[in-house]
Design a protein around this motif. Structure first.
Motif, short mmCIF file in Angstrom:
data_model
loop_
_atom_site.label_atom_id
_atom_site.label_comp_id
_atom_site.label_asym_id
_atom_site.label_seq_id
_atom_site.Cartn_x
_atom_site.Cartn_y
_atom_site.Cartn_z
N THR A 191 11.35 24.41 25.35
CA THR A 191 12.60 25.00 24.88
C THR A 191 12.25 26.22 24.05
O THR A 191 11.13 26.34 23.55
N ALA A 192 13.17 27.13 23.95
CA ALA A 192 12.91 28.33 23.14
C ALA A 192 14.21 28.76 22.51
O ALA A 192 15.30 28.42 22.96
N SER A 193 14.07 29.51 21.44
CA SER A 193 15.26 30.06 20.81
C SER A 193 14.94 31.44 20.29
O SER A 193 13.79 31.75 19.97
N GLY A 194 15.95 32.25 20.24
CA GLY A 194 15.80 33.58 19.63
C GLY A 194 14.99 34.56 20.47
O GLY A 194 14.55 35.58 19.96
N LEU A 195 14.76 34.27 21.76
CA LEU A 195 14.05 35.25 22.59
C LEU A 195 14.95 36.46 22.79
O LEU A 195 16.15 36.33 23.00
N PRO A 196 14.36 37.66 22.76
CA PRO A 196 15.17 38.85 22.97
C PRO A 196 15.84 38.81 24.35
O PRO A 196 15.24 38.33 25.31
N ALA A 197 17.06 39.29 24.41
CA ALA A 197 17.77 39.34 25.69
C ALA A 197 17.08 40.34 26.61
O ALA A 197 16.54 41.34 26.15
N LEU A 198 17.07 40.04 27.91
CA LEU A 198 16.43 40.94 28.88
C LEU A 198 17.50 41.61 29.73
O LEU A 198 18.59 41.07 29.91
N PRO A 199 17.19 42.79 30.29
CA PRO A 199 18.12 43.41 31.23
C PRO A 199 18.24 42.53 32.47
O PRO A 199 17.36 41.70 32.71
N PRO A 200 19.32 42.68 33.22
CA PRO A 200 19.57 41.80 34.37
C PRO A 200 18.44 41.83 35.40
O PRO A 200 18.29 40.88 36.18
N THR A 201 17.65 42.88 35.40
CA THR A 201 16.59 42.99 36.40
C THR A 201 15.31 42.24 36.00
O THR A 201 14.36 42.20 36.76
N ARG A 202 15.29 41.69 34.81
CA ARG A 202 14.07 41.02 34.34
C ARG A 202 14.37 39.58 33.93
O ARG A 202 15.49 39.26 33.51
N SER A 203 13.36 38.73 34.02
CA SER A 203 13.49 37.34 33.60
C SER A 203 12.20 36.87 32.94
O SER A 203 11.14 37.43 33.20
N TYR A 204 12.33 35.83 32.15
CA TYR A 204 11.14 35.18 31.60
C TYR A 204 10.60 34.18 32.62
O TYR A 204 11.36 33.44 33.23
N GLU A 205 9.27 34.18 32.74
CA GLU A 205 8.65 33.21 33.66
C GLU A 205 7.54 32.45 32.94
O GLU A 205 6.75 33.03 32.19
N LEU A 206 7.50 31.16 33.22
CA LEU A 206 6.45 30.30 32.63
C LEU A 206 5.29 30.16 33.59
O LEU A 206 5.47 30.16 34.81
N TRP A 207 4.10 29.98 33.04
CA TRP A 207 2.89 29.84 33.85
C TRP A 207 2.04 28.70 33.32
O TRP A 207 2.01 28.45 32.12
N LEU A 208 1.32 28.08 34.23
CA LEU A 208 0.25 27.19 33.82
C LEU A 208 -1.06 27.88 34.18
O LEU A 208 -1.24 28.33 35.31
N MET A 209 -1.91 28.01 33.20
CA MET A 209 -3.15 28.76 33.40
C MET A 209 -4.31 27.82 33.13
O MET A 209 -4.49 27.35 32.00
N GLY A 210 -5.05 27.49 34.17
CA GLY A 210 -6.15 26.54 34.01
C GLY A 210 -7.39 27.03 34.71
O GLY A 210 -7.41 28.14 35.25
#
Lengths: 196, 262
Positions: free
Chosen positions: B186-205
């Motif tokens: 969960t996250a809170s307070g992330l800056p809003a992004l323009p409609p062309t961008r999104s946040y993506e999660l990754w697993l890095m191993g």
């Protein structure tokens, strides 16, 4: 320890999205913020009362002690320093001392002997019929990982309000042994719980 | 002082349990003032005793809250200690070298109840949707699955909570269960992004970096809870900003990297 703790930022712009952060809340409480106190209450009153009841037993007296602790917390919030431990540890330390003082000031040996007799079941007693926490099962498991003497020494002291020499007398072992077991037991508990 | 250092040192456990008589206590506290290692140990042991106590939480009667709020409203607060003051609470002394190390990553095993509340809230919403969205059974089933996956993580015996600041702003909270090979993000307070961008999660191993899902748009500043499954040993979790449809590999610098428990 201190490096696993983040310092609360005391600027007015902090706190956004970090409402879970008890240390930040305490910093607000220190500035007289009653709303922040209410949040701290919601976070801490349950753990405080649960622990105090384990020590003091009498429900009405436990509630009194809880109120004293919360008032203490309000008065002394400015003395909390998050570089020296978590907010919960600070509050629970305050609370445990208050609870132990209350029991010791009773000085009713008969009651305390009764407490000694039941000290072994204290922990289960206390944790029954109360609100569930994710933590509880882990704490139980970790307590079970202690040796019998470690566990008895720790719980007699923590919930029975006995001094280490009284614990030694109750368990019939040397004072030095009890001191060592308390320390070893807590170290094992700390490591098992993954706190530093 | 008649006692040897090592003898005093063994008092650490009894001291952390408040099981030391007054005379010994004063002696030990003087010792603490000179022995940083001891003070450090006491802090760790206090965390352990606090967990022991806090795990027995009970719900106070509702009136007690009103009483407490009334009491504080008429009680004066103490000012902060200044540098010259003696430490008010032995066991919480300042480290001479300044123990002010700040880590972005905190393990806060205390607070999972908050996250539980959050998840319970989510479940309640999911259930509510079950009542309202009669025509949307598929959605409801998905929400229920997600609710179930969240509950599995939160109820795991090994669940831990990690929180971290996102470098571009906001906070992330992760509940992780190794046993379930899953985490709840969960996250809170992330800056809003323009409609062309999104946040993506990754697993890095060790085996490389895999996409772990796109974050939904925040609602009232909050994102999630989102379940990420299939954690492997040595994985870390990352967050980047990507083109709105997501990427197969990160195309920008991570704004959060979280070391997961292994």
């Amino acid at each position: 320890m201190s490096d696993s703790q983040e310092l609360p930022q005391r600027g007015p712009a902090d706190g956004a999205g970090a409402d879970a952060d008890a240390a930040v809340l305490l910093a607000h409480v220190a500035r007289g913020d009653q709303i922040a106190f209410e949040e701290v209450y919601d976070l801490m009153a349950g753990p405080i009362l649960g622990m105090v009841r384990g020590v003091v037993r009498d429900v009405a007296q436990s509630e009194e002690v809880m109120q004293e602790v919360l008032l203490d917390l309000w008065r002394t919030a400015s003395r909390f320093d998050s570089s020296k431990g978590s907010a919960m540890a600070w509050v629970m330390t305050l609370a445990h001392r208050r609870a132990v003082d209350r029991v010791r000031s009773e000085q009713k040996s008969a009651e305390r002997e009764l407490r000694a007799a039941s000290a072994q079941i204290d922990y289960d007693d206390v944790t029954e019929a109360v609100e569930a926490t994710i933590d509880r099962e882990r704490v139980r498991r970790c307590l079970r990982s202690l040796t019998d003497l470690q566990r008895e020494s720790v719980t007699l002291a923590y919930y029975g309000s006995y001094s280490y020499s009284e614990v030694a007398g109750l368990l019939g072992v040397a004072v030095g042994t009890v001191k060592t077991r308390m320390r070893d037991g807590l170290i094992r508990l700390r490591d098992c719980l993954g706190v530093e | 002082m008649r006692r040897g250092q090592s003898d005093l040192h063994t008092l650490a456990g009894a001291y952390a349990l408040d099981a030391v008589p007054d005379g010994d206590r004063a002696r030990f506290e003087r010792h603490l003032g000179r022995c940083e290692a001891c003070a450090q140990e006491i802090r760790g042991l206090r965390e352990a005793t606090a967990r022991l106590g806090a795990s027995a939480a009970v719900r106070p009667r509702a009136e007690l809250k009103t009483q407490a709020l009334r009491a504080i409203a008429r009680t004066r607060q103490l000012p902060p200690l200044t540098r010259d003051d003696a430490p008010a609470r032995p066991g919480w002394r300042a480290r001479p070298g300044g123990g002010r190390a700040v880590s972005r990553l905190r393990q806060r095993p205390w607070v999972p109840r908050l996250a539980t509340a959050l998840a319970v809230g989510f479940l309640a919403v999911a259930v509510g949707m079950g009542v309202l969205a009669i025509g949307a059974r598929h959605q409801v089933a998905q929400d229920q699955d997600r609710g179930h996956a969240i509950a599995a993580v939160l109820n795991a015996s090994d669940v831990i909570m990690l929180t971290a600041r996102v470098t571009t702003g906001g906070n992330a909270t992760v509940l992780e269960s190794r046993h379930e090979h899953s985490l709840v993000f969960t996250a809170s307070g992330l800056p809003a992004l323009p409609p062309t961008r999104s946040y993506e999660l990754w697993l890095m191993g060790p085996g490389g970096t895999r996409p772990a899902g796109m974050l939904p748009r925040p609602r009232a500043g909050m994102i999630g809870p989102m379940v990420v499954s299939g954690l492997a040993a040595g994985d870390r979790m990352g967050l980047t900003v990507e083109p709105a449809g997501g990427s197969a590999r990160p195309t920008s610098a991570a704004i959060l990297i979280l070391r997961l428990a292994s």
